[in-house]
Design a protein around this motif. Structure first.
Motif, PDB file in Angstrom:
ATOM      1  N   LYS A  49       0.828  -1.203   0.000  1.00 16.62           N
ATOM      2  CA  LYS A  49       0.000   0.000   0.000  1.00 16.62           C
ATOM      3  C   LYS A  49       0.863   1.253   0.000  1.00 16.62           C
ATOM      4  O   LYS A  49       0.513   2.263  -0.591  1.00 16.62           O
ATOM      5  CB  LYS A  49      -0.918  -0.025   1.221  1.00 16.62           C
ATOM      6  CG  LYS A  49      -2.050  -1.047   1.104  1.00 16.62           C
ATOM      7  CD  LYS A  49      -2.978  -0.955   2.283  1.00 16.62           C
ATOM      8  CE  LYS A  49      -4.134  -1.966   2.121  1.00 16.62           C
ATOM      9  NZ  LYS A  49      -5.061  -1.926   3.251  1.00 16.62           N
ATOM     10  N   THR A  50       2.017   1.209   0.692  1.00 18.07           N
ATOM     11  CA  THR A  50       2.913   2.358   0.701  1.00 18.07           C
ATOM     12  C   THR A  50       3.350   2.684  -0.721  1.00 18.07           C
ATOM     13  O   THR A  50       3.376   3.831  -1.148  1.00 18.07           O
ATOM     14  CB  THR A  50       4.146   2.075   1.574  1.00 18.07           C
ATOM     15  OG1 THR A  50       3.714   1.760   2.900  1.00 18.07           O
ATOM     16  CG2 THR A  50       5.073   3.274   1.609  1.00 18.07           C
TER      17      THR A  50
ATOM     18  N   LYS B  54       0.488  12.781  -0.253  1.00 16.67           N
ATOM     19  CA  LYS B  54       0.104  11.478  -0.828  1.00 16.67           C
ATOM     20  C   LYS B  54      -1.187  10.959  -0.205  1.00 16.67           C
ATOM     21  O   LYS B  54      -1.324   9.790   0.116  1.00 16.67           O
ATOM     22  CB  LYS B  54       1.250  10.478  -0.686  1.00 16.67           C
ATOM     23  CG  LYS B  54       2.511  10.933  -1.415  1.00 16.67           C
ATOM     24  CD  LYS B  54       3.654   9.973  -1.280  1.00 16.67           C
ATOM     25  CE  LYS B  54       4.880  10.509  -2.043  1.00 16.67           C
ATOM     26  NZ  LYS B  54       6.061   9.634  -1.915  1.00 16.67           N
ATOM     27  N   LEU B  55      -2.129  11.907  -0.064  1.00 16.89           N
ATOM     28  CA  LEU B  55      -3.463  11.576   0.433  1.00 16.89           C
ATOM     29  C   LEU B  55      -4.458  11.495  -0.719  1.00 16.89           C
ATOM     30  O   LEU B  55      -5.659  11.358  -0.492  1.00 16.89           O
ATOM     31  CB  LEU B  55      -3.917  12.626   1.452  1.00 16.89           C
ATOM     32  CG  LEU B  55      -2.915  12.998   2.550  1.00 16.89           C
ATOM     33  CD1 LEU B  55      -3.547  13.968   3.540  1.00 16.89           C
ATOM     34  CD2 LEU B  55      -2.372  11.778   3.253  1.00 16.89           C
TER      35      LEU B  55
ATOM     36  N   LYS C 166      -3.977   8.305   8.705  1.00 23.75           N
ATOM     37  CA  LYS C 166      -2.715   8.478   9.427  1.00 23.75           C
ATOM     38  C   LYS C 166      -2.241   9.924   9.449  1.00 23.75           C
ATOM     39  O   LYS C 166      -1.371  10.281  10.247  1.00 23.75           O
ATOM     40  CB  LYS C 166      -1.629   7.606   8.784  1.00 23.75           C
ATOM     41  CG  LYS C 166      -1.850   6.108   8.930  1.00 23.75           C
ATOM     42  CD  LYS C 166      -0.776   5.356   8.150  1.00 23.75           C
ATOM     43  CE  LYS C 166      -1.031   3.859   8.158  1.00 23.75           C
ATOM     44  NZ  LYS C 166      -0.060   3.124   7.298  1.00 23.75           N
ATOM     45  N   ASN C 167      -2.770  10.735   8.550  1.00 22.69           N
ATOM     46  CA  ASN C 167      -2.257  12.103   8.389  1.00 22.69           C
ATOM     47  C   ASN C 167      -3.336  13.162   8.565  1.00 22.69           C
ATOM     48  O   ASN C 167      -3.328  14.193   7.886  1.00 22.69           O
ATOM     49  CB  ASN C 167      -1.603  12.240   7.015  1.00 22.69           C
ATOM     50  CG  ASN C 167      -0.324  11.440   6.900  1.00 22.69           C
ATOM     51  OD1 ASN C 167       0.735  11.868   7.355  1.00 22.69           O
ATOM     52  ND2 ASN C 167      -0.413  10.261   6.297  1.00 22.69           N
TER      53      ASN C 167
ATOM     54  N   ASP D 285      -6.277   4.834   4.008  1.00 21.32           N
ATOM     55  CA  ASP D 285      -5.436   4.544   5.167  1.00 21.32           C
ATOM     56  C   ASP D 285      -4.447   5.674   5.417  1.00 21.32           C
ATOM     57  O   ASP D 285      -4.208   6.078   6.563  1.00 21.32           O
ATOM     58  CB  ASP D 285      -4.677   3.231   4.950  1.00 21.32           C
ATOM     59  CG  ASP D 285      -5.586   2.011   4.966  1.00 21.32           C
ATOM     60  OD1 ASP D 285      -6.752   2.155   5.405  1.00 21.32           O
ATOM     61  OD2 ASP D 285      -5.148   0.930   4.531  1.00 21.32           O
ATOM     62  N   ASN D 286      -3.876   6.203   4.332  1.00 22.76           N
ATOM     63  CA  ASN D 286      -2.932   7.312   4.478  1.00 22.76           C
ATOM     64  C   ASN D 286      -3.618   8.567   5.001  1.00 22.76           C
ATOM     65  O   ASN D 286      -3.031   9.331   5.777  1.00 22.76           O
ATOM     66  CB  ASN D 286      -2.251   7.589   3.136  1.00 22.76           C
ATOM     67  CG  ASN D 286      -0.756   7.786   3.266  1.00 22.76           C
ATOM     68  OD1 ASN D 286      -0.147   7.348   4.240  1.00 22.76           O
ATOM     69  ND2 ASN D 286      -0.146   8.429   2.289  1.00 22.76           N
TER      70      ASN D 286
ATOM     71  N   THR E  62       0.579   4.475  -2.852  1.00 23.64           N
ATOM     72  CA  THR E  62       0.400   5.918  -2.649  1.00 23.64           C
ATOM     73  C   THR E  62       1.569   6.726  -3.198  1.00 23.64           C
ATOM     74  O   THR E  62       1.487   7.947  -3.269  1.00 23.64           O
ATOM     75  CB  THR E  62       0.200   6.243  -1.155  1.00 23.64           C
ATOM     76  OG1 THR E  62       1.327   5.768  -0.404  1.00 23.64           O
ATOM     77  CG2 THR E  62      -1.069   5.604  -0.620  1.00 23.64           C
TER      78      THR E  62
END
Length: 495
Positions: free
Chosen positions: A3-4, A172-173, A38-39, A34-35, A7
């Motif tokens: 997933k990293t 990177k959202l 987290k942000n 998910d990103n 994005t």
């Protein structure tokens, strides 16, 4: 593919990956959701739409499996909260529209959804697009994902008014985001966040369904990671719209399909007025830009735009004047916030006092003043005459050169706790961008380098009306020469 990694993809890379079935639209969308979770500290979104996004992604997966993929099939985007989205809250960053849910879709967002895009949510913005920092939103300011190399604890501004969109793309959202530009509100946050931002020719993208700030200046455009992504977004967003009287009636463009890095023989003008009193680092970036275009076979010519010093005062008369007219509709009667009062006059006064922030109130008062009977000729009419002179300056220069190369901003982004308290100082952030809106021309910002603080700086290209393909082609050549990603990686190695 993790997933990293998903994005980290550009818009075009993600499109190609989906078509090759390397991952699904649902997996791609979930990675961004998910990103986003987290942000949240970046405050890039006002409204997140995870359920809608997953539903849209699942529908895209069916199309992808059946071979019926559209141009943006399954690609997760963010929509600036200035664009009306049917059934999804649209606030324009203001308390007065805090609970407004439109019953229709803006033309720009409809074009994106018709092309298969997935909506992750509505991005934060300066209230009614009035601001150059991303800090005037009723929902709190957005934060730039970038950090100064020597002061990483400092939060810095993402620029404005499209600060939420620029923070979302840089953080990177989302893969890309819609934005709007009235005096630089796409290009300035692009420069602050190390992104590509293009403000198209006035009328190329429909304004229907965009919450109005200054109707003769507002124009939609994209914020992206690369020039190729910008070309793909712009060709999808742009369309003739019979519901918008200012929309340009012409065939659809294939900006990505016609994209080339060949600028040999192109004549690039350098306006001498844009280079006066530049900070040393910004001047160095412009010098690099000149060398880059020369290395690709373009020729460079000094030109003059003598009305440039008058652009900011002209803009800050015309834009508030149009804003005072456009925002008169928020009266507490038809929609939006309503503060109950004993008389109609009190209803207007109390609703607008409670619903509008200080920057919006300031611009309404300026606009009302310059439109008043005693000052219309002295201010507004004179500003309109100057606007004509500014447009004539550009028309004259473009008889001898194909494009103009300038800085996008005087300097890099500033720390949130060090923002100027004087509004005039804040307005100076737009000094290199407002002329483009006043002349209804296209302009693009490309990330070109880093300053001594390790923050991005942008170069701006300006073209004559309807020269978007030429702008994108030249931008691709500059992008390749700058190799901004390598500069960033080198900085990280040093850090």
């Amino acid at each position: 593919m993790t997933k990293t990694t998903l994005t980290d993809l550009t818009l075009v890379e993600a499109r190609d990956g989906l078509q090759k079935k390397e991952f699904s639209a649902t997996e791609l969308t979930q990675a961004f959701l998910d990103n986003m979770a987290k942000n949240k500290h970046l405050n890039a979104y006002i409204t997140q739409t995870p359920d809608l996004a997953i539903d849209q992604a699942k529908q895209s997966d069916i199309r992808l499996q059946q071979g019926g993929a559209r141009p943006l099939e399954g690609l997760p985007l963010a929509i600036k909260d200035l664009f009306c989205t049917k059934g999804v809250r649209t606030t324009a960053g203001s308390k007065i529209l805090e609970n407004f849910v439109p019953q229709y879709e803006s033309t720009v967002s409809q074009n994106l959804f018709d092309a298969g895009a997935v909506m992750l949510g509505k991005t934060n913005m300066d209230e009614f697009a009035m601001g150059s920092s991303g800090l005037t939103s009723y929902f709190g300011g957005s934060i730039n994902p970038w950090r100064e190399k020597d002061r990483p604890e400092k939060d810095i501004v993402p620029g404005g008014s499209s600060g939420g969109s620029s923070a979302a793309v840089a953080g990177k959202l989302c893969l890309a985001a819609t934005a709007s530009d009235t005096g630089g509100s796409i290009r300035q946050p692009a420069a602050y966040c190390g992104l590509v931002g293009i403000k198209p020719t006035y009328g190329l993208c429909s304004r229907r369904g965009m919450v109005a700030f200054a109707s003769s200046l507002d124009q939609a455009g994209p914020l992206t990671h690369t020039v190729r992504d910008a070309a793909l977004m712009l060709q999808t967003m742009a369309s003739y719209d019979p519901w918008d009287a200012t929309s340009i009636d012409q065939p659809k463009h294939d900006f990505l399909g016609n994209l080339t890095n060949d600028i040999k023989g192109l004549k690039i003008g350098i306006p001498k007025e844009y280079l006066e009193n530049l900070p040393a680092t910004t001047a160095k970036i412009v010098e690099r830009g000149i060398e880059w275009v020369k290395s690709r076979g373009a020729t460079v010519h000094e030109v003059s735009l003598p009305t440039t010093p008058h652009a900011l005062p002209t803009y800050y008369i015309i834009a508030p004047a149009e804003a005072s007219s456009n925002l008169a509709r928020y009266d507490g009667v038809r929609y939006g916030l309503r503060v109950d009062s004993s008389t109609l006059d009190e209803l207007y006064e109390n609703t607008r006092s409670a619903g509008f922030g200080s920057e919006v109130q300031r611009r309404i008062m300026i606009g009302t003043y310059v439109l008043s009977a005693g000052y219309y000729d002295a201010y507004y009419l004179k500003a309109q005459r100057l606007r004509t002179l500014i447009a004539n300056d550009f028309a004259r220069v473009f008889t001898g050169v194909d494009l103009l190369l300038t800085p996008t901003t005087p300097s890099s982004a500033f720390a949130i706790d060090e923002k100027p308290t004087d509004p005039v100082t804040m307005y100076l952030n737009d000094i290199f961008t407002v002329t483009v809106n006043l002349a209804n021309l296209p302009g693009i910002s490309i990330p070109a380098g880093l300053d001594e603080k390790g923050l991005p700086l942008g170069l701006q290209l300006i073209g004559p009306a309807m020269s978007e393909q030429r702008l994108l082609n030249a931008s691709l050549a500059l992008e390749e020469c700058a190799d901004f990603a390598s500069q960033v990686n080198d900085l990280r190695k040093v850090a």
